[in-house]
Design a protein around this motif. Structure first.
Motif, PDB file in Angstrom:
ATOM      1  N   ALA A  56       0.846  -1.189   0.000  1.00 13.58           N
ATOM      2  CA  ALA A  56       0.000   0.000   0.000  1.00 13.58           C
ATOM      3  C   ALA A  56       0.887   1.247   0.000  1.00 13.58           C
ATOM      4  N   SER A  57       0.365   2.318  -0.547  1.00 17.39           N
ATOM      5  CA  SER A  57       1.121   3.569  -0.534  1.00 17.39           C
ATOM      6  C   SER A  57       1.163   4.097   0.898  1.00 17.39           C
ATOM      7  N   PRO A  58       2.216   4.843   1.258  1.00 12.89           N
ATOM      8  CA  PRO A  58       2.338   5.336   2.621  1.00 12.89           C
ATOM      9  C   PRO A  58       1.251   6.364   2.909  1.00 12.89           C
ATOM     10  N   PRO A  59       0.910   6.501   4.168  1.00 10.06           N
ATOM     11  CA  PRO A  59      -0.106   7.489   4.524  1.00 10.06           C
ATOM     12  C   PRO A  59       0.361   8.885   4.106  1.00 10.06           C
ATOM     13  N   PRO A  60      -0.573   9.797   3.869  1.00  7.16           N
ATOM     14  CA  PRO A  60      -0.208  11.114   3.357  1.00  7.16           C
ATOM     15  C   PRO A  60       0.632  11.941   4.334  1.00  7.16           C
ATOM     16  N   HIS A  61       0.634  11.630   5.619  1.00 10.11           N
ATOM     17  CA  HIS A  61       1.406  12.440   6.567  1.00 10.11           C
ATOM     18  C   HIS A  61       2.868  12.028   6.629  1.00 10.11           C
ATOM     19  N   HIS A  62       3.253  10.937   5.982  1.00 11.31           N
ATOM     20  CA  HIS A  62       4.654  10.511   5.972  1.00 11.31           C
ATOM     21  C   HIS A  62       5.423  11.233   4.875  1.00 11.31           C
ATOM     22  N   LYS A  63       6.701  11.435   5.119  1.00  7.39           N
ATOM     23  CA  LYS A  63       7.561  12.045   4.103  1.00  7.39           C
ATOM     24  C   LYS A  63       7.822  11.001   3.021  1.00  7.39           C
ATOM     25  N   PRO A  64       7.927  11.442   1.774  1.00  3.40           N
ATOM     26  CA  PRO A  64       8.216  10.469   0.716  1.00  3.40           C
ATOM     27  C   PRO A  64       9.627   9.923   0.873  1.00  3.40           C
ATOM     28  N   ALA A  65       9.782   8.674   0.537  1.00  2.00           N
ATOM     29  CA  ALA A  65      11.093   8.034   0.647  1.00  2.00           C
ATOM     30  C   ALA A  65      12.002   8.550  -0.455  1.00  2.00           C
ATOM     31  N   LEU A  66      13.295   8.462  -0.222  1.00  2.00           N
ATOM     32  CA  LEU A  66      14.262   8.854  -1.232  1.00  2.00           C
ATOM     33  C   LEU A  66      14.158   7.900  -2.414  1.00  2.00           C
ATOM     34  N   PRO A  67      14.427   8.402  -3.607  1.00  3.06           N
ATOM     35  CA  PRO A  67      14.364   7.498  -4.755  1.00  3.06           C
ATOM     36  C   PRO A  67      15.447   6.435  -4.627  1.00  3.06           C
ATOM     37  N   PRO A  68      15.233   5.303  -5.256  1.00  2.00           N
ATOM     38  CA  PRO A  68      16.244   4.250  -5.165  1.00  2.00           C
ATOM     39  C   PRO A  68      17.566   4.748  -5.743  1.00  2.00           C
ATOM     40  N   PRO A  69      18.672   4.197  -5.263  1.00  2.00           N
ATOM     41  CA  PRO A  69      19.982   4.678  -5.697  1.00  2.00           C
ATOM     42  C   PRO A  69      20.193   4.649  -7.209  1.00  2.00           C
ATOM     43  N   ALA A  70      19.536   3.739  -7.912  1.00  2.00           N
ATOM     44  CA  ALA A  70      19.741   3.633  -9.350  1.00  2.00           C
ATOM     45  C   ALA A  70      19.212   4.859 -10.090  1.00  2.00           C
ATOM     46  N   THR A  71      18.215   5.571  -9.530  1.00  2.00           N
ATOM     47  CA  THR A  71      17.640   6.715 -10.225  1.00  2.00           C
ATOM     48  C   THR A  71      18.351   8.014  -9.884  1.00  2.00           C
ATOM     49  N   ARG A  72      19.207   8.020  -8.889  1.00  2.00           N
ATOM     50  CA  ARG A  72      19.942   9.237  -8.551  1.00  2.00           C
ATOM     51  C   ARG A  72      20.991   9.504  -9.625  1.00  2.00           C
ATOM     52  N   PRO A  73      21.202  10.785  -9.931  1.00  2.00           N
ATOM     53  CA  PRO A  73      22.238  11.070 -10.932  1.00  2.00           C
ATOM     54  C   PRO A  73      23.614  10.741 -10.357  1.00  2.00           C
ATOM     55  N   PRO A  74      24.513  10.284 -11.189  1.00  2.00           N
ATOM     56  CA  PRO A  74      25.841   9.948 -10.677  1.00  2.00           C
ATOM     57  C   PRO A  74      26.566  11.216 -10.235  1.00  2.00           C
ATOM     58  N   PRO A  75      27.455  11.091  -9.267  1.00  2.00           N
ATOM     59  CA  PRO A  75      28.184  12.289  -8.822  1.00  2.00           C
ATOM     60  C   PRO A  75      29.044  12.814  -9.971  1.00  2.00           C
ATOM     61  N   PRO A  76      29.270  14.122  -9.989  1.00  2.09           N
ATOM     62  CA  PRO A  76      30.066  14.665 -11.093  1.00  2.09           C
ATOM     63  C   PRO A  76      31.488  14.117 -11.043  1.00  2.09           C
ATOM     64  N   SER A  77      32.016  13.874 -12.202  1.00  8.04           N
ATOM     65  CA  SER A  77      33.370  13.335 -12.254  1.00  8.04           C
ATOM     66  C   SER A  77      34.358  14.456 -11.949  1.00  8.04           C
ATOM     67  N   PRO A  78      35.478  14.127 -11.360  1.00 10.35           N
ATOM     68  CA  PRO A  78      36.456  15.167 -11.041  1.00 10.35           C
ATOM     69  C   PRO A  78      36.999  15.781 -12.327  1.00 10.35           C
ATOM     70  N   PRO A  79      37.376  17.057 -12.255  1.00 11.91           N
ATOM     71  CA  PRO A  79      37.899  17.682 -13.466  1.00 11.91           C
ATOM     72  C   PRO A  79      39.200  17.006 -13.880  1.00 11.91           C
ATOM     73  N   PRO A  80      39.478  17.021 -15.166  1.00  7.82           N
ATOM     74  CA  PRO A  80      40.723  16.387 -15.616  1.00  7.82           C
ATOM     75  C   PRO A  80      41.920  17.151 -15.050  1.00  7.82           C
ATOM     76  N   PRO A  81      43.015  16.467 -14.836  1.00  9.09           N
ATOM     77  CA  PRO A  81      44.181  17.155 -14.286  1.00  9.09           C
ATOM     78  C   PRO A  81      44.669  18.221 -15.266  1.00  9.09           C
ATOM     79  N   LEU A  82      45.180  19.304 -14.715  1.00  5.67           N
ATOM     80  CA  LEU A  82      45.668  20.407 -15.541  1.00  5.67           C
ATOM     81  C   LEU A  82      46.970  20.018 -16.224  1.00  5.67           C
ATOM     82  N   SER A  83      47.156  20.515 -17.404  1.00  9.92           N
ATOM     83  CA  SER A  83      48.391  20.241 -18.135  1.00  9.92           C
ATOM     84  C   SER A  83      49.514  21.102 -17.564  1.00  9.92           C
TER      85      SER A  83
END
Length: 195
Positions: A56-83
């Protein structure tokens, strides 16, 4: 609420028949709330609640759960090292030394320009230090040796606007006085010439 034409005995009979229904509903709600934990664990053991369509869906007074980890955007990749050139352009002393040690005939145009940019970065740092000293010791700013140093920066194409900006930002009359002495080529006067 009175109904027109209703028999008073009939009204009390309706009230009496509704009372057990209300009491039974309240008792059912209370018992359901207390037994829901036990019922949920029993349904989980049988595997009924493990199917998505049965949850069943959670009662309306509960906070929505975080989306599953697969739907979260990946963290930004580190910038390439400077030349080496990029680091030298920013004034990195190790990179500047490496480029300086390279014979001028073997340097690329990009490396040569990076060395010029590194010189400008170094000169700006020297200007900042000079401004700090002048602000701390106003007498230092009035010395003829300081005026000569500032004049060299003002005449240097790489940092002339930076030097003028530094003079304009100096407190009190120090900046305008230095600019005037540079402009006219005036030297510091001795005590006797002031009288």
């Amino acid at each position: 609420m009175s109904q027109v034409g209703a028999n008073p005995g009939e009204m009390s009979a309706r009230k009496r028949s509704a009372a057990p229904l209300v009491i039974a509903t309240l008792v059912g709600l209370i018992a359901g709330a207390a037994g829901s934990k036990a019922a949920t664990s029993a349904l989980e053991k049988r595997g009924i609640l493990s199917r998505p369509e049965m949850i069943a869906s959670p009662p309306p007074h509960h906070k929505p759960a975080l989306p599953p980890p697969a739907t979260r955007p990946p963290p930004p990749s580190p910038p390439p090292p400077l030349s080496l050139v990029d680091r030298a352009t920013r004034g990195d002393t190790t990179s500047v030394r490496q480029l300086t040690e390279k014979p001028p005939g073997e340097r690329t145009a990009e490396e040569t320009l990076a060395l010029a940019d590194a010189q400008a970065v170094d000169k700006r740092a020297q200007l900042a230090e000079l401004a700090r000293k002048i602000k701390l010791l106003p007498q230092f700013g009035r010395a003829s040796s300081t005026a000569k140093i500032v004049a060299q920066f003002v005449q240097d194409r790489q940092v002339s606007t930076d030097a003028l900006r530094m003079l304009a930002a100096l407190p009190n009359e120090i900046g305008p006085d230095l600019l005037y002495s540079i402009w006219t080529g005036a030297r510091e006067q001795d005590d006797l010439s002031k009288w």
